[in-house]
Write a protein that holds these residues in place. Sequence first.
Motif, PDB file in Angstrom:
ATOM      1  N   TYR A 133       0.828  -0.963  -0.023  1.00 27.36           N
ATOM      2  CA  TYR A 133      -0.046   0.053   0.090  1.00 27.36           C
ATOM      3  C   TYR A 133       0.885   1.433  -0.037  1.00 27.36           C
ATOM      4  O   TYR A 133       0.510   2.204  -0.865  1.00 27.36           O
ATOM      5  N   SER A 134       1.919   1.279   0.829  1.00 29.38           N
ATOM      6  CA  SER A 134       2.773   2.353   0.942  1.00 29.38           C
ATOM      7  C   SER A 134       3.402   2.877  -0.647  1.00 29.38           C
ATOM      8  O   SER A 134       3.367   3.927  -0.869  1.00 29.38           O
ATOM      9  N   ALA A 135       4.139   1.978  -0.990  1.00 32.59           N
ATOM     10  CA  ALA A 135       4.587   2.043  -2.068  1.00 32.59           C
ATOM     11  C   ALA A 135       3.696   2.313  -3.326  1.00 32.59           C
ATOM     12  O   ALA A 135       3.894   3.145  -4.292  1.00 32.59           O
ATOM     13  N   GLY A 136       2.517   1.662  -3.635  1.00 32.98           N
ATOM     14  CA  GLY A 136       1.359   2.121  -4.379  1.00 32.98           C
ATOM     15  C   GLY A 136       0.984   3.746  -4.135  1.00 32.98           C
ATOM     16  O   GLY A 136       0.871   4.193  -5.360  1.00 32.98           O
ATOM     17  N   LEU A 137       0.846   4.053  -2.951  1.00 26.73           N
ATOM     18  CA  LEU A 137       0.310   5.087  -2.663  1.00 26.73           C
ATOM     19  C   LEU A 137       1.336   6.326  -3.196  1.00 26.73           C
ATOM     20  O   LEU A 137       1.131   7.447  -3.676  1.00 26.73           O
ATOM     21  N   GLU A 138       2.582   5.920  -2.859  1.00 21.80           N
ATOM     22  CA  GLU A 138       3.707   6.964  -3.252  1.00 21.80           C
ATOM     23  C   GLU A 138       3.639   7.145  -4.750  1.00 21.80           C
ATOM     24  O   GLU A 138       3.832   8.119  -5.134  1.00 21.80           O
ATOM     25  N   ALA A 139       3.632   6.052  -5.608  1.00 21.27           N
ATOM     26  CA  ALA A 139       3.743   6.011  -7.026  1.00 21.27           C
ATOM     27  C   ALA A 139       2.515   6.881  -7.396  1.00 21.27           C
ATOM     28  O   ALA A 139       2.422   7.600  -8.368  1.00 21.27           O
ATOM     29  N   PHE A 140       1.362   6.583  -6.929  1.00 20.24           N
ATOM     30  CA  PHE A 140       0.145   7.193  -7.305  1.00 20.24           C
ATOM     31  C   PHE A 140       0.185   8.523  -7.035  1.00 20.24           C
ATOM     32  O   PHE A 140       0.040   9.356  -8.098  1.00 20.24           O
ATOM     33  N   VAL A 141       0.743   9.099  -6.222  1.00 24.44           N
ATOM     34  CA  VAL A 141       0.743  10.490  -5.873  1.00 24.44           C
ATOM     35  C   VAL A 141       1.894  11.098  -6.595  1.00 24.44           C
ATOM     36  O   VAL A 141       1.703  12.274  -7.155  1.00 24.44           O
ATOM     37  N   SER A 142       2.913  10.438  -6.913  1.00 22.31           N
ATOM     38  CA  SER A 142       4.074  11.029  -7.944  1.00 22.31           C
ATOM     39  C   SER A 142       3.573  11.046  -9.218  1.00 22.31           C
ATOM     40  O   SER A 142       3.718  12.202  -9.923  1.00 22.31           O
ATOM     41  N   ASP A 143       2.781  10.098  -9.831  1.00 18.97           N
ATOM     42  CA  ASP A 143       2.214  10.206 -11.048  1.00 18.97           C
ATOM     43  C   ASP A 143       1.246  11.406 -11.157  1.00 18.97           C
ATOM     44  O   ASP A 143       1.052  11.841 -12.217  1.00 18.97           O
ATOM     45  N   LEU A 144       0.307  11.516 -10.133  1.00 19.90           N
ATOM     46  CA  LEU A 144      -0.607  12.375 -10.295  1.00 19.90           C
ATOM     47  C   LEU A 144      -0.039  14.005 -10.154  1.00 19.90           C
ATOM     48  O   LEU A 144      -0.362  14.798 -11.075  1.00 19.90           O
ATOM     49  N   ARG A 145       1.055  14.003  -9.449  1.00 23.10           N
ATOM     50  CA  ARG A 145       1.710  15.505  -9.535  1.00 23.10           C
ATOM     51  C   ARG A 145       2.307  15.837 -10.847  1.00 23.10           C
ATOM     52  O   ARG A 145       2.218  16.770 -11.317  1.00 23.10           O
ATOM     53  N   SER A 146       3.102  14.678 -11.428  1.00 22.55           N
ATOM     54  CA  SER A 146       3.849  14.860 -12.673  1.00 22.55           C
ATOM     55  C   SER A 146       2.834  14.920 -13.879  1.00 22.55           C
ATOM     56  O   SER A 146       3.177  15.603 -14.954  1.00 22.55           O
ATOM     57  N   SER A 147       1.773  14.413 -13.759  1.00 26.00           N
ATOM     58  CA  SER A 147       0.816  14.577 -14.912  1.00 26.00           C
ATOM     59  C   SER A 147       0.200  15.960 -15.014  1.00 26.00           C
ATOM     60  O   SER A 147      -0.472  16.327 -15.998  1.00 26.00           O
ATOM     61  N   ARG A 148       0.101  16.688 -14.092  1.00 27.00           N
ATOM     62  CA  ARG A 148      -0.362  18.253 -13.952  1.00 27.00           C
ATOM     63  C   ARG A 148      -1.946  18.176 -14.172  1.00 27.00           C
ATOM     64  O   ARG A 148      -2.448  19.099 -14.539  1.00 27.00           O
ATOM     65  N   LEU A 149      -2.562  17.010 -14.027  1.00 23.84           N
ATOM     66  CA  LEU A 149      -4.061  16.810 -13.930  1.00 23.84           C
ATOM     67  C   LEU A 149      -4.708  17.094 -12.689  1.00 23.84           C
ATOM     68  O   LEU A 149      -4.068  16.967 -11.619  1.00 23.84           O
ATOM     69  N   GLY A 150      -5.939  17.239 -12.783  1.00 24.42           N
ATOM     70  CA  GLY A 150      -6.711  17.542 -11.265  1.00 24.42           C
ATOM     71  C   GLY A 150      -6.938  15.902 -10.993  1.00 24.42           C
ATOM     72  O   GLY A 150      -6.805  15.240 -11.593  1.00 24.42           O
ATOM     73  N   LEU A 151      -7.422  15.852  -9.566  1.00 24.70           N
ATOM     74  CA  LEU A 151      -7.425  14.603  -9.136  1.00 24.70           C
ATOM     75  C   LEU A 151      -8.560  13.742  -9.942  1.00 24.70           C
ATOM     76  O   LEU A 151      -8.332  12.808 -10.255  1.00 24.70           O
ATOM     77  N   ALA A 152      -9.702  14.429 -10.400  1.00 25.82           N
ATOM     78  CA  ALA A 152     -10.681  13.809 -10.832  1.00 25.82           C
ATOM     79  C   ALA A 152     -10.302  13.252 -12.199  1.00 25.82           C
ATOM     80  O   ALA A 152     -10.870  12.189 -12.630  1.00 25.82           O
ATOM     81  N   ASP A 153      -9.731  14.095 -12.902  1.00 31.40           N
ATOM     82  CA  ASP A 153      -9.030  13.716 -14.130  1.00 31.40           C
ATOM     83  C   ASP A 153      -8.243  12.509 -14.320  1.00 31.40           C
ATOM     84  O   ASP A 153      -8.165  11.696 -14.906  1.00 31.40           O
ATOM     85  N   PHE A 154      -7.240  12.596 -13.283  1.00 32.59           N
ATOM     86  CA  PHE A 154      -6.171  11.592 -13.185  1.00 32.59           C
ATOM     87  C   PHE A 154      -6.709  10.200 -12.770  1.00 32.59           C
ATOM     88  O   PHE A 154      -6.495   9.332 -13.304  1.00 32.59           O
ATOM     89  N   ILE A 155      -7.935  10.397 -11.853  1.00 29.99           N
ATOM     90  CA  ILE A 155      -8.629   9.000 -11.401  1.00 29.99           C
ATOM     91  C   ILE A 155      -9.297   8.433 -12.805  1.00 29.99           C
ATOM     92  O   ILE A 155      -9.067   7.291 -12.860  1.00 29.99           O
ATOM     93  N   MET A 156      -9.875   9.342 -13.493  1.00 26.81           N
ATOM     94  CA  MET A 156     -10.844   8.804 -14.719  1.00 26.81           C
ATOM     95  C   MET A 156      -9.586   8.249 -15.547  1.00 26.81           C
ATOM     96  O   MET A 156      -9.794   7.068 -16.162  1.00 26.81           O
ATOM     97  N   GLN A 157      -8.689   8.688 -15.696  1.00 34.65           N
ATOM     98  CA  GLN A 157      -7.328   8.513 -16.603  1.00 34.65           C
ATOM     99  C   GLN A 157      -6.954   6.938 -16.165  1.00 34.65           C
ATOM    100  O   GLN A 157      -6.775   6.042 -16.961  1.00 34.65           O
ATOM    101  N   VAL A 158      -6.683   6.726 -14.740  1.00 32.69           N
ATOM    102  CA  VAL A 158      -6.199   5.355 -14.339  1.00 32.69           C
ATOM    103  C   VAL A 158      -7.123   4.306 -14.374  1.00 32.69           C
ATOM    104  O   VAL A 158      -6.749   3.342 -14.953  1.00 32.69           O
ATOM    105  N   ASN A 159      -8.284   4.615 -14.141  1.00 38.54           N
ATOM    106  CA  ASN A 159      -9.352   3.837 -14.055  1.00 38.54           C
ATOM    107  C   ASN A 159      -9.794   3.261 -15.466  1.00 38.54           C
ATOM    108  O   ASN A 159     -10.491   2.312 -15.846  1.00 38.54           O
ATOM    109  N   ALA A 160      -9.435   4.186 -16.607  1.00 37.18           N
ATOM    110  CA  ALA A 160      -9.728   3.862 -18.062  1.00 37.18           C
ATOM    111  C   ALA A 160      -8.581   2.958 -18.616  1.00 37.18           C
ATOM    112  O   ALA A 160      -8.866   2.453 -19.796  1.00 37.18           O
ATOM    113  N   GLU A 161      -7.602   2.777 -17.891  1.00 35.64           N
ATOM    114  CA  GLU A 161      -6.256   1.931 -18.396  1.00 35.64           C
ATOM    115  C   GLU A 161      -6.610   0.364 -18.390  1.00 35.64           C
ATOM    116  O   GLU A 161      -7.469   0.105 -17.422  1.00 35.64           O
TER     117      GLU A 161
END
Length: 208
Positions: free
Chosen positions: A180-208
């Motif tokens: 969980y800790s590694a997954g959460l760290e990676a999730f937040v890192s990718d979110l910030r580097s994507s420059r997307l809002g949380l809702a848009d990033f969530i949609m992108q992740v779930n669409a993959e």
Amino acid sequence: MSRLIYMGFKLLEPYEGKLSRTVLRGESGSNPADLPDKAIASPLMANYILYLYKTMRKFWGEPIVVTQELGDILGNAVIKDSILASSDTICLLDQSKFRGNYEQVAKLLALNEVEQRKIFTINGLDNKAGRGKFKEVYIKRGNIGEVYGVEVSLFQYLTFTTEKPEKTAVESYVARFGSYSAGLEAFVSDLRSSRLGLADFIMQVNAE
């Protein structure tokens, strides 16, 4: 004794033990009771809570009474006249659904028109831009209260979110990174580097 009240007393057993181990020894700390739904509305339970309340205050403890039902307060003389009247601090969450019939609550909590206007701004203002997700709460001490935004870190928010799309997206990272800790760290890192809002990033992740 009804099954509900019996269950309420069973839940309070460890709490009363905590009361004797901490407050009665002079230790500080808050001690909210964990009650089943509706049990507080019974006269027997209300008087028991009153006993705990008075005991804690006598030994400089900090009692906390929490309810989601206005009827628990308005319809119970013990709660209304004894506990609430002695409360030093009152915290209110979003009250908008009660706005059309707020006279009794306002009178009970000694809320004048100015304070009521503050309360009905909770979560209602256009003040979300550039900030993380947060909820607002009205806190009153004495005669005056203020509305505060309660904002946690992104890590805390994602850990405790109950929104299914957000949980699903985080869980996909957890499965990919093995913990969980590694997954959460990676999730937040990718979110910030994507420059997307949380809702848009969530949609992108779930669409993959």
